[in-house]
Scaffold this active site. Structure first.
Site, short mmCIF file in Angstrom:
data_model
loop_
_atom_site.label_atom_id
_atom_site.label_comp_id
_atom_site.label_asym_id
_atom_site.label_seq_id
_atom_site.Cartn_x
_atom_site.Cartn_y
_atom_site.Cartn_z
N ALA A 280 -0.41 22.93 49.29
CA ALA A 280 -0.45 21.56 48.79
C ALA A 280 0.94 21.21 48.28
CB ALA A 280 -1.48 21.46 47.66
N GLU B 224 -5.96 27.66 53.31
CA GLU B 224 -7.30 27.06 53.20
C GLU B 224 -7.59 26.15 54.39
OE1 GLU B 224 -6.15 25.83 49.25
OE2 GLU B 224 -7.94 26.76 48.41
N GLU C 155 -1.51 30.55 44.52
CA GLU C 155 -1.68 29.54 43.46
C GLU C 155 -1.54 30.11 42.05
OE1 GLU C 155 -3.52 29.74 46.18
OE2 GLU C 155 -4.05 27.75 46.92
N1 COA Z 1 5.07 21.89 48.03
C1 COA Z 1 6.17 21.09 48.01
N2 COA Z 1 7.33 21.45 48.56
C2 COA Z 1 7.38 22.63 49.19
C3 COA Z 1 6.28 23.51 49.26
C4 COA Z 1 5.08 23.09 48.64
N3 COA Z 1 3.97 23.84 48.67
N4 COA Z 1 6.65 24.63 49.94
C5 COA Z 1 7.95 24.44 50.28
N5 COA Z 1 8.38 23.25 49.83
C6 COA Z 1 9.72 22.66 50.00
C7 COA Z 1 10.72 23.30 49.06
O1 COA Z 1 10.66 22.71 47.77
C8 COA Z 1 12.02 22.99 49.79
O2 COA Z 1 12.34 21.64 49.57
P1 COA Z 1 13.89 21.22 49.24
O3 COA Z 1 14.66 21.66 50.45
O4 COA Z 1 13.81 19.73 49.09
O5 COA Z 1 14.28 21.97 48.00
C9 COA Z 1 11.62 23.11 51.26
O6 COA Z 1 10.21 22.94 51.31
C10 COA Z 1 11.96 24.45 51.86
O7 COA Z 1 11.33 25.47 51.06
P2 COA Z 1 12.13 26.69 50.40
O8 COA Z 1 11.36 27.17 49.22
O9 COA Z 1 13.56 26.33 50.19
O10 COA Z 1 12.06 27.75 51.60
P3 COA Z 1 12.14 29.35 51.47
O11 COA Z 1 12.29 29.86 52.87
O12 COA Z 1 13.17 29.75 50.46
O13 COA Z 1 10.71 29.80 50.89
C11 COA Z 1 8.30 29.77 50.74
C12 COA Z 1 9.55 29.60 51.65
C13 COA Z 1 7.08 29.38 51.57
C14 COA Z 1 8.19 31.24 50.28
C15 COA Z 1 8.44 28.85 49.51
O14 COA Z 1 8.76 27.54 49.97
C16 COA Z 1 7.19 28.76 48.65
O15 COA Z 1 6.92 29.66 47.90
N6 COA Z 1 6.45 27.63 48.74
C17 COA Z 1 5.31 27.36 47.91
C18 COA Z 1 4.13 28.19 48.31
C19 COA Z 1 2.96 27.91 47.38
O16 COA Z 1 2.97 28.22 46.21
N7 COA Z 1 1.92 27.28 47.94
C20 COA Z 1 0.74 26.95 47.21
C21 COA Z 1 0.80 25.55 46.74
S1 COA Z 1 -0.73 25.08 45.95
#
Ligand code: COA
Length: 256
Positions: A66, A114, A134
């Site tokens: 999300a 999900e 989460e």
């Molecule tokens: N919501 C909003 N933005 C998200 C996102 C999410 N769930 N997942 C990634 N993004 C965005 C990042 O903020 C970043 O945006 P920016 O370039 O404007 O800063 C962009 O997508 C790229 O993500 P980034 O984190 O830089 O890539 P990464 O390769 O370093 O890491 C992940 C990849 C998937 C490990 C990491 O993005 C992450 O942990 N995401 C969240 C996962 C999560 O907690 N999901 C559950 C949500 S309820």
């Protein structure tokens, strides 16, 4: 209907929905989820469509969850509504009379996992990663994850994954039964189309009845889904939620 966050395309008897927010790793904001729901509903009476493929744009993410930036300031009421609306989208996918196949082309985390779990079949590319992270944000999963993960892989391993927020690679997802196949990313869409080709030889009315019967097997689990919506909403008034989401947006580790 024109969509802002997804692409849709009919290819033969397949209807392909692509989440198109690649620079946000296809994070599922509320509008994206609603568009997916309407796209699924839009083909339910199209007799040419014998299967739906759901995937993400690019080669890095199916959906990384999300949209954290969108919900970081939500209160309990908004959080509960978000979860309830998300459940409605996942239920729409799960009860689609036309089979929905998730082509998981990278990160499939939180709401992304999900979303994949609400599909009828999951095919993963070799670089796919799955998880419910989460708890890093001070939240339980809110789109059915606490329930569907147990349904798919059992209580023991799902509890481990839900409590640790560990991500698993595609081969482990295959061994757990979370996905049906793991293929090179270049052949992911063709593999999904092969499933649809096979299914298209079968009786559509029988297929829809099978889906309906499988879903009925889990009737009686509503209490768990309702509990998830309520716990997800209540998490929005905790200091852990503020810390968890702030930490993600500030690109640091949370300090709970
Ligand atoms: N919501 C909003 N933005 C998200 C996102 C999410 N769930 N997942 C990634 N993004 C965005 C990042 O903020 C970043 O945006 P920016 O370039 O404007 O800063 C962009 O997508 C790229 O993500 P980034 O984190 O830089 O890539 P990464 O390769 O370093 O890491 C992940 C990849 C998937 C490990 C990491 O993005 C992450 O942990 N995401 C969240 C996962 C999560 O907690 N999901 C559950 C949500 S309820």
């Amino acid at each position: 209907m024109s969509y802002q966050n997804i692409l849709t395309e009919k290819k033969g008897n397949a209807f392909i929905i692509t989440i198109n927010r690649e620079n946000k790793l296809n994070a599922l904001n509320i509008e994206t989820l609603q568009e997916i729901k309407y796209a699924i509903l839009s083909v339910q009476n199209d007799r040419e469509v014998r299967g739906i493929i759901l995937t993400g744009a690019g080669q890095k993410a199916f959906a990384a969850g999300a949209d954290i930036a969108e919900f970081a300031e939500f209160n309990v009421k908004q959080g509960t509504q978000m979860s309830s609306d998300g459940h409605d989208v996942m239920n729409t996918i799960e009860s689609s009379a036309i089979p929905v196949i998730a082509a998981v082309n990278g990160f499939s985390l939180g709401g992304g996992c999900e979303l994949a779990m609400s599909c009828h079949i999951r095919v993963a590319s070799e670089n796919a990663k799955f998880g419910q992270p989460e708890v890093n944000l001070g939240l339980p999963p809110g789109y059915g994850g606490t329930q569907r993960l147990i349904q798919l892989i059992g209580k023991g391993k799902s509890t481990e994954l839900l409590l640790t927020a560990d991500l698993i690679k595609a081969d482990e997802a295959l061994s757990l039964g979370l996905v049906s196949k793991v293929v090179p990313i270049d052949t992911l869409m063709d593999t999904c189309k092969e499933y649809i080709q096979k299914i298209s030889q079968k009786s559509p009315s029988a297929i829809s009845k099978v889906i309906s019967c499988i879903n009925d097997h889990f009737k009686g689990t509503e209490a768990g889904f309702e509990k998830e919506i309520s716990e997800f909403g209540l998490a929005f008034e905790t200091s852990d939620f503020k810390e968890g989401t702030s930490a993600f947006l500030e690109k640091r580790s949370p300090n709970f």
